[in-house]
Write a protein that holds these residues in place. Structure first.
Motif, PDB file in Angstrom:
ATOM      1  N   UNK A   1       0.748  -1.633   0.074  1.00  0.00           N
ATOM      2  CA  UNK A   1      -0.183  -0.493  -0.016  1.00  0.00           C
ATOM      3  C   UNK A   1       0.604   1.324   0.274  1.00  0.00           C
ATOM      4  N   UNK A   2       2.202   1.267   0.688  1.00  0.00           N
ATOM      5  CA  UNK A   2       3.216   2.527   0.581  1.00  0.00           C
ATOM      6  C   UNK A   2       3.318   2.657  -0.721  1.00  0.00           C
ATOM      7  N   UNK A   3       3.443   1.335  -1.522  1.00  0.00           N
ATOM      8  CA  UNK A   3       4.564   1.395  -2.976  1.00  0.00           C
ATOM      9  C   UNK A   3       3.515   2.297  -3.848  1.00  0.00           C
ATOM     10  N   UNK A   4       2.035   2.029  -3.367  1.00  0.00           N
ATOM     11  CA  UNK A   4       1.328   2.522  -4.886  1.00  0.00           C
ATOM     12  C   UNK A   4       0.684   3.600  -4.624  1.00  0.00           C
ATOM     13  N   UNK A   5       0.495   4.530  -5.987  1.00  0.00           N
ATOM     14  CA  UNK A   5      -0.474   6.151  -5.103  1.00  0.00           C
ATOM     15  C   UNK A   5      -1.667   6.352  -5.300  1.00  0.00           C
ATOM     16  N   UNK A   6      -2.150   5.507  -5.147  1.00  0.00           N
ATOM     17  CA  UNK A   6      -3.441   5.046  -4.032  1.00  0.00           C
ATOM     18  C   UNK A   6      -4.588   4.052  -4.130  1.00  0.00           C
TER      19      UNK A   6
ATOM     20  N   UNK B   1      -1.464   7.422   4.271  1.00  0.00           N
ATOM     21  CA  UNK B   1      -2.264   8.982   3.689  1.00  0.00           C
ATOM     22  C   UNK B   1      -2.399   9.023   2.095  1.00  0.00           C
ATOM     23  N   UNK B   2      -2.353   7.382   2.041  1.00  0.00           N
ATOM     24  CA  UNK B   2      -2.839   7.769   0.448  1.00  0.00           C
ATOM     25  C   UNK B   2      -4.110   7.468  -0.073  1.00  0.00           C
ATOM     26  N   UNK B   3      -4.451   8.488  -1.327  1.00  0.00           N
ATOM     27  CA  UNK B   3      -5.865   9.134  -1.593  1.00  0.00           C
ATOM     28  C   UNK B   3      -6.554   7.523  -1.814  1.00  0.00           C
ATOM     29  N   UNK B   4      -7.699   7.548  -0.866  1.00  0.00           N
ATOM     30  CA  UNK B   4      -8.395   6.256  -1.275  1.00  0.00           C
ATOM     31  C   UNK B   4     -10.240   6.573  -1.905  1.00  0.00           C
ATOM     32  N   UNK B   5     -10.282   5.389  -2.001  1.00  0.00           N
ATOM     33  CA  UNK B   5     -11.750   5.340  -2.190  1.00  0.00           C
ATOM     34  C   UNK B   5     -12.363   3.829  -2.507  1.00  0.00           C
ATOM     35  N   UNK B   6     -14.097   3.642  -1.689  1.00  0.00           N
ATOM     36  CA  UNK B   6     -14.051   2.682  -1.036  1.00  0.00           C
ATOM     37  C   UNK B   6     -15.897   2.257  -2.023  1.00  0.00           C
ATOM     38  N   UNK B   7     -15.892   1.166  -2.823  1.00  0.00           N
ATOM     39  CA  UNK B   7     -17.505   0.941  -3.083  1.00  0.00           C
ATOM     40  C   UNK B   7     -17.931   0.090  -2.249  1.00  0.00           C
TER      41      UNK B   7
ATOM     42  N   UNK C   1      -4.097  12.511  -8.833  1.00  0.00           N
ATOM     43  CA  UNK C   1      -2.469  13.022  -9.958  1.00  0.00           C
ATOM     44  C   UNK C   1      -2.752  14.482  -8.726  1.00  0.00           C
ATOM     45  N   UNK C   2      -3.200  15.107  -7.748  1.00  0.00           N
ATOM     46  CA  UNK C   2      -2.557  16.224  -7.150  1.00  0.00           C
ATOM     47  C   UNK C   2      -1.702  15.091  -5.987  1.00  0.00           C
ATOM     48  N   UNK C   3      -2.013  14.288  -5.563  1.00  0.00           N
ATOM     49  CA  UNK C   3      -0.618  13.047  -4.514  1.00  0.00           C
ATOM     50  C   UNK C   3       0.448  12.780  -5.366  1.00  0.00           C
ATOM     51  N   UNK C   4       0.324  12.475  -6.356  1.00  0.00           N
ATOM     52  CA  UNK C   4       1.369  11.872  -7.402  1.00  0.00           C
ATOM     53  C   UNK C   4       2.092  13.559  -7.401  1.00  0.00           C
ATOM     54  N   UNK C   5       1.606  14.213  -7.938  1.00  0.00           N
ATOM     55  CA  UNK C   5       2.985  15.423  -8.241  1.00  0.00           C
ATOM     56  C   UNK C   5       3.238  16.079  -6.555  1.00  0.00           C
ATOM     57  N   UNK C   6       2.343  15.937  -5.566  1.00  0.00           N
ATOM     58  CA  UNK C   6       2.470  15.980  -3.944  1.00  0.00           C
ATOM     59  C   UNK C   6       4.295  15.386  -4.419  1.00  0.00           C
ATOM     60  N   UNK C   7       4.164  14.322  -4.429  1.00  0.00           N
ATOM     61  CA  UNK C   7       5.043  13.369  -3.415  1.00  0.00           C
ATOM     62  C   UNK C   7       6.465  13.349  -5.157  1.00  0.00           C
TER      63      UNK C   7
END
Length: 456
Positions: free
Chosen positions: A58-63, A101-107, A156-162
């Protein structure tokens, strides 16, 4: 929005999902891919659950994307205890994503209610399972598309910030041991790590929870922390809270105190995952479980990029994880083929010597295989006069029978024709196969599934 994220054009997303709901998984996959192509990385669940491995993935993922259905009748009412049982792995992975603190969405099925209550930064789309239809004008598909579009923006914002942020040193493992524990365990841990191609690095003890320590902590791939003092409990809580992947060790005499630590710091979810904390009495006891855990932590996740891969994976993941050993005489190959076909539709791995290679050469082959069988493995014996006349078949049967006595294997003997059973099988209940072969084979396999019960 295809190609809207740059870099990368295809973000890496950890997928948290229920294995045995392929239709639901594919429904949401199709929606997601129309909004933004992603590279899903998944934990296939083929081994025991290692929270340390999940933390690294999960740490190595973008989201992070979660698909959380409930099995069975879409109108059924679930009580709180049953919902918590169904959600336990989801909660483990979701809590890790929140700490990372990765961007998350759940269904999630709306019946989960308060069980999957999330912090406000996590996008939650609740749905009624009766809404899952393939209609082009599906209201659920429209809601999910809107929500996932918002998630892509956050991604996109998270990837750019990191981008350009200094990362950890891959495969560098921190050993946070006080001097006494280092003398007792240091050599064992070092040797096991090096043999598994990890680089052990000792961190200063006692640590001070200041900037230099935080910086050093985040440079490490993951850390090992023996829970052998009050300070080690503080350090473990600190590292977990900062999203650093951790493997904790505890003496058997301290297990009650360790449970108290989890209850007071990260709740009641993770203590039920035994590989979060490895207990030990002597260093020799620890070595084997530590090496087994290293093997799992180092396993590569499954990568899903296109629709064909998604269909293959979700279909296969719905099958049971227990390994099945199909034991039969070659004279009964036609019946065995029916069993193989039916079992392969229900289980991910079915060993059949005709398909896996000859087992008649090399006396040690069967010994090695039996040693590798999981405790929940299944032995299916197709009994016939030819079977009991074969010394090879009887060897397989005896070893599977012994494993069943020890509780490592579920045994299912099936009598194909009338025969005198070997002495060791006379007390074992077996099934008869009648004239309607295909129907009978399907019924026997269905009975086996019922015997095994609901998988974890």
């Amino acid at each position: 929005m295809t190609g809207d994220i740059d870099p990368p054009s295809r973000p890496r997303v950890f997928l948290s999902h229920r294995y045995r709901s392929p239709a639901v998984n594919l429904f949401f996959w199709q929606i997601i891919r129309t909004v933004q192509p992603v590279a899903f990385r998944v934990d296939e669940g083929l081994t025991f659950t290692s929270p340390t491995r999940l933390e690294r993935m999960i740490r190595d993922a973008d989201g992070f994307v979660g698909i959380y259905p409930l099995p069975g009748d879409p109108q059924a009412i679930w009580d709180l205890a049953a919902l918590k049982q169904q959600a336990r792995y989801f909660l483990l992975e979701l809590s890790i994503a929140a700490r990372q603190q990765r961007p998350c969405i759940i269904f999630c099925d709306h019946r989960y209610g308060i069980v999957l209550r999330c912090p406000p930064e996590i996008l939650v789309v609740e749905y009624d399972p009766q809404e899952i239809v393939e209609a082009e004008d599906s209201p659920l598909a429209a809601r999910c598309t809107t929500a996932f579009t918002a998630f892509v923006h956050r991604l996109r914002v998270s990837i750019a910030a990191r981008t350009g942020v200094r990362s950890y040193r891959r495969r560098e493992v921190g050993l946070m041991l006080d001097p006494g524990t280092r003398v007792e365990l240091g050599a064992t841990l070092e040797s096991s790590l090096e043999n598994a191609v990890w680089q052990p690095v000792y961190t200063p003890w006692p640590p001070k929870l200041e900037l230099s320590f935080i910086s050093r902590l985040r440079e490490l791939d993951w850390v090992v922390i023996p829970l052998d003092s009050a300070l080690s409990y503080v350090v473990a809580s600190f590292a977990l809270g900062h999203g650093v992947p951790c493997l904790l060790l505890a003496r058997e005499s301290a297990e009650e105190a360790v449970d108290d630590l989890f209850q007071s710091t990260i709740g009641s979810i993770e203590p039920h995952h035994p590989r979060r904390v490895l207990s030990w009495a002597e260093p020799a006891d620890l070595e084997k479980s530590f090496e087994d855990t290293l093997e799992v932590i180092g396993r590569q996740p499954r990568l899903i990029i296109d629709a064909d891969q998604a269909i293959r994976y979700f279909t296969a993941a719905a099958r049971r994880k227990e390994m099945v050993f199909l034991s039969y005489a070659h004279e009964d190959g036609s019946v065995a083929e029916l069993f193989n076909r039916e079992l392969s539709g229900k289980f991910q791995e079915v060993f059949d010597y005709r398909k896996n290679g000859s087992i008649r050469t090399g006396q040690n082959w069967l010994d090695e295989l039996m040693d590798s069988l999981a405790k929940t493995a299944v032995g299916v014996l197709l009994l016939s006069p030819d079977y009991v006349a074969s010394p090879y078949c009887l060897t397989e049967a005896q070893r599977l029978f012994q494993a069943s006595i020890e509780g490592r294997v579920t045994l299912l003997p099936v009598r194909l024709r009338h025969l005198e059973l070997p002495e060791f099988l006379k007390g074992v209940q077996y099934r008869r196969l009648g004239a309607g072969l295909e129907v009978d084979v399907e019924a026997v396999v269905s009975e086996l599934i019922e015997l095994l019960g609901e998988p974890e």
